[in-house]
Motif scaffolding. Structure first.
Motif, PDB file in Angstrom:
ATOM      1  N   TYR A 112     -15.673 -38.244  11.967  1.00 44.34           N
ATOM      2  CA  TYR A 112     -15.145 -38.184  10.599  1.00 44.34           C
ATOM      3  C   TYR A 112     -16.302 -38.426   9.632  1.00 44.34           C
ATOM      4  N   ASN A 113     -17.244 -37.480   9.574  1.00 44.08           N
ATOM      5  CA  ASN A 113     -18.473 -37.723   8.839  1.00 44.08           C
ATOM      6  C   ASN A 113     -18.601 -36.941   7.537  1.00 44.08           C
ATOM      7  N   GLY A 150     -19.674 -42.655  10.372  1.00 46.96           N
ATOM      8  CA  GLY A 150     -21.044 -42.775   9.906  1.00 46.96           C
ATOM      9  C   GLY A 150     -21.638 -41.458   9.452  1.00 46.96           C
ATOM     10  N   ASN A 151     -22.084 -41.406   8.200  1.00 45.36           N
ATOM     11  CA  ASN A 151     -22.650 -40.185   7.643  1.00 45.36           C
ATOM     12  C   ASN A 151     -24.123 -40.009   7.970  1.00 45.36           C
ATOM     13  N   GLY A 200     -16.522 -31.261   5.609  1.00 49.71           N
ATOM     14  CA  GLY A 200     -17.545 -30.278   5.291  1.00 49.71           C
ATOM     15  C   GLY A 200     -18.826 -30.481   6.050  1.00 49.71           C
ATOM     16  N   GLY A 201     -18.841 -31.396   7.019  1.00 47.26           N
ATOM     17  CA  GLY A 201     -20.058 -31.724   7.750  1.00 47.26           C
ATOM     18  C   GLY A 201     -20.159 -31.020   9.079  1.00 47.26           C
ATOM     19  N   THR A 202     -21.190 -31.423   9.854  1.00 44.68           N
ATOM     20  CA  THR A 202     -21.468 -30.788  11.136  1.00 44.68           C
ATOM     21  C   THR A 202     -21.623 -31.854  12.214  1.00 44.68           C
ATOM     22  N   ASN A 253     -24.131 -34.785   8.658  1.00 44.59           N
ATOM     23  CA  ASN A 253     -24.249 -34.473  10.081  1.00 44.59           C
ATOM     24  C   ASN A 253     -24.058 -35.722  10.934  1.00 44.59           C
ATOM     25  N   GLN A 254     -23.457 -35.543  12.106  1.00 43.28           N
ATOM     26  CA  GLN A 254     -23.535 -36.517  13.184  1.00 43.28           C
ATOM     27  C   GLN A 254     -24.179 -35.809  14.363  1.00 43.28           C
TER      28      GLN A 254
END
Length: 290
Positions: free
Chosen positions: A228-229, A207-208, A252-254, A233-234
């Motif tokens: 795996y977002n 979930g993004n 590339g997320g956090t 961010n999650q």
């Protein structure tokens, strides 16, 4: 000429064939207890009326567009077949006995589980359609019988409105696959169990737009909760506890941990960024680079 028929509340009567089809099998009772068939848009209920005769329901047609499906029975029910509950309707699981879903469904209205004795067995990742799954009453359990894959998983969002348990029987790198967002009420707890506690169960959260305020219990040391977002961010605001592990695969997320977490498994950042809003407390596992 065109004849318009008003939607009718139907109750499953348990026909001998067990077939739920469109305008063919007389497997229902109308509000006056007259035997009838299913038409598009009819709300349907599976209760104790038809269960003693046939609680094994075979969905035959691919577009069984009920306005809603309610399962409220003291008997176990099982849905299977090549047909599908489709359209914008909702599934309400309020009964206190087993519900097994073996077939793939395409309804978009979502699923609400609201019974403390609920036990939902999902033998097909597509069994709950594409709408959100709301876990609405403490004490219920959902058992997912098989592992997912890069394309097979639960596509809807998960809303933890009360304490609930999900048991994952699949193992390996796709032990659990959730493509949607996770949200929840503060101080409510989602517990993740491993049906096979001797093999790794990676639970992939894609979930993004995940912001989860509830608590999370990773109840087995073989569980890997993996974010795996992508490039978003999650955020986890509750407490993550148990003997499981956390894996950061955010690309590339956090992944942001704002709870005073106490889980004792490994923490493995592999890609993306890991952020902390508070110190972790209690016994903690090793942190390793991926």
């Amino acid at each position: 000429s065109l004849t318009l028929i008003a939607a009718t509340n139907l109750v499953w009567s348990g026909p001998g064939s067990g077939n739920w089809d469109l305008t063919n099998t007389v497997g229902w009772l109308d509000p006056l207890s007259n035997p009838t068939v299913f038409n598009y848009g009819d709300p349907v209920t599976f209760d104790d009326t038809g269960a003693p005769n046939n609680n094994l329901v075979t969905l035959v047609d691919t577009f069984l567009s009920a306005a809603s499906v309610t399962v409220n029975s003291g008997y176990p029910y099982s849905f299977s077949g090549g047909g599908s509950f489709a359209g914008p309707g909702k599934l309400f699981y309020v009964g206190n006995n087993l519900l097994t879903i073996n077939n793939a469904n395409t309804y978009t209205g979502g699923t609400i589980v609201s019974n403390s004795g609920a036990y939902l067995v999902l033998a097909n990742w597509a069994g709950l359609g594409s709408g959100p799954l709301t876990l609405a009453m403490a004490g219920g359990t959902m058992e997912v019988k098989s592992g997912g894959s890069a394309t097979a998983g639960f596509s809807g969002d998960i809303v933890v409105a009360d304490d609930f348990t999900i048991q994952l029987d699949g193992t390996g790198s796709y032990g659990g696959q959730f493509f949607g967002n996770l949200s929840g009420t503060a101080r409510k707890t989602l517990t993740i169990n491993a049906g096979n506690p001797t093999n790794t169960v990676r639970v992939r959260l894609g979930g993004n737009a995940t912001t989860y305020d509830g608590n999370l219990v990773l109840n087995n040391s073989v569980i890997e909760w993996a974010t795996y977002n992508g490039s978003s961010n999650q955020i986890y605001n509750g407490v993550i506890s148990g003997s499981g592990n956390l894996v950061i695969r955010a690309s590339g997320g956090t992944t942001i941990l704002n709870g005073a977490n106490t889980y004792s498994g490994m923490t493995t950042p592999t890609t993306g960024t890991l952020g902390f809003g508070i110190d972790s407390v209690g016994p903690v596992g090793a942190v390793t680079s991926g």
